[in-house]
Design an enzyme around this catalytic site. Structure first.
Site, short mmCIF file in Angstrom:
data_model
loop_
_atom_site.label_atom_id
_atom_site.label_comp_id
_atom_site.label_asym_id
_atom_site.label_seq_id
_atom_site.Cartn_x
_atom_site.Cartn_y
_atom_site.Cartn_z
N ASP A 1 2.78 2.24 2.60
CA ASP A 1 3.09 2.64 3.97
C ASP A 1 4.35 1.92 4.45
O ASP A 1 4.58 0.77 4.09
CB ASP A 1 1.94 2.32 4.92
CG ASP A 1 0.70 3.14 4.62
OD1 ASP A 1 0.85 4.22 4.02
OD2 ASP A 1 -0.41 2.70 4.96
N CYS B 1 0.82 -1.22 0.00
CA CYS B 1 0.00 0.00 0.00
C CYS B 1 0.85 1.26 0.00
O CYS B 1 0.33 2.37 -0.14
CB CYS B 1 -0.90 0.01 1.22
SG CYS B 1 0.04 0.04 2.76
N CYS C 1 -2.36 -4.11 7.64
CA CYS C 1 -1.54 -3.25 8.50
C CYS C 1 -0.86 -4.08 9.59
O CYS C 1 0.29 -3.83 9.94
CB CYS C 1 -2.40 -2.15 9.13
SG CYS C 1 -3.35 -1.19 7.93
FE1 FES Z 1 -1.34 0.01 4.49
FE2 FES Z 1 -2.12 0.70 6.95
S1 FES Z 1 -3.11 1.17 5.06
S2 FES Z 1 -0.31 -0.36 6.35
#
Ligand code: FES
Length: 149
Positions: free
Chosen positions: A52, A50, A119
């Protein structure tokens, strides 16, 4: 009488309650163990699909994780996952720490919405990198000379 900050926080909590458990909200709004740890024994940094990123630092004594901290540029669920994971891993042996799974973190948080389950996986994968780093330096301590963090 509630301050405007308290009212604002309550509004945020009301919105979060629509999708997150109280435990997850607590860890997202009051993350434990946040920040860079100086002279860590292990460090991991992973960017998920994503986009992150999470970083985890470990302090290990006698094969037991005695402290862990994290940092992330991710969402509330990522914050909650990093916070919970760094709490869960403290006191665990290295083999036990390697056994911490995405589901274990999810269960500890009381679950996360479907779109945010990854996550918890990001947090677990970052922990594995930090442990790998620890084990590498344990075997080859001279490599610490080249560490840049
Ligand atoms: Fe990808 Fe939280 S939305 S780690």
């Amino acid at each position: 009488m509630a301050s405007s900050y308290e009212k604002f926080e309550e509004l945020i909590r009301q919105e979060m309650r629509k999708v997150y458990t109280e435990i997850a909200i607590d860890h997202a709004l009051n993350p434990r163990n946040m920040g860079n740890m100086g002279d860590a024994d292990g460090f991991g940094k992973v960017t998920g699909p994503c986009g992150d990123t999470m970083e985890i630092w470990l302090r290990v004594e006698g094969n037991t994780v005695v402290a862990a901290s994290f940092s992330t540029d991710g969402c509330s669920a990522t914050l909650a996952s990093g916070s919970m994971l760094t709490e869960l891993v403290r006191g665990k042996s290295i083999p036990q720490a390697l056994g911490i799974s995405q589901q274990y973190v999810l269960d500890a948080l009381g679950g996360l919405p479907g779109d945010n389950r990854h996550c918890a996986l990001l947090a677990v994968n970052t922990l594995k990198e930090a442990i790998k780093d620890y084990l590498t330096f344990k075997r080859e301590p001279w490599k610490r000379t080249y560490r840049t963090y």
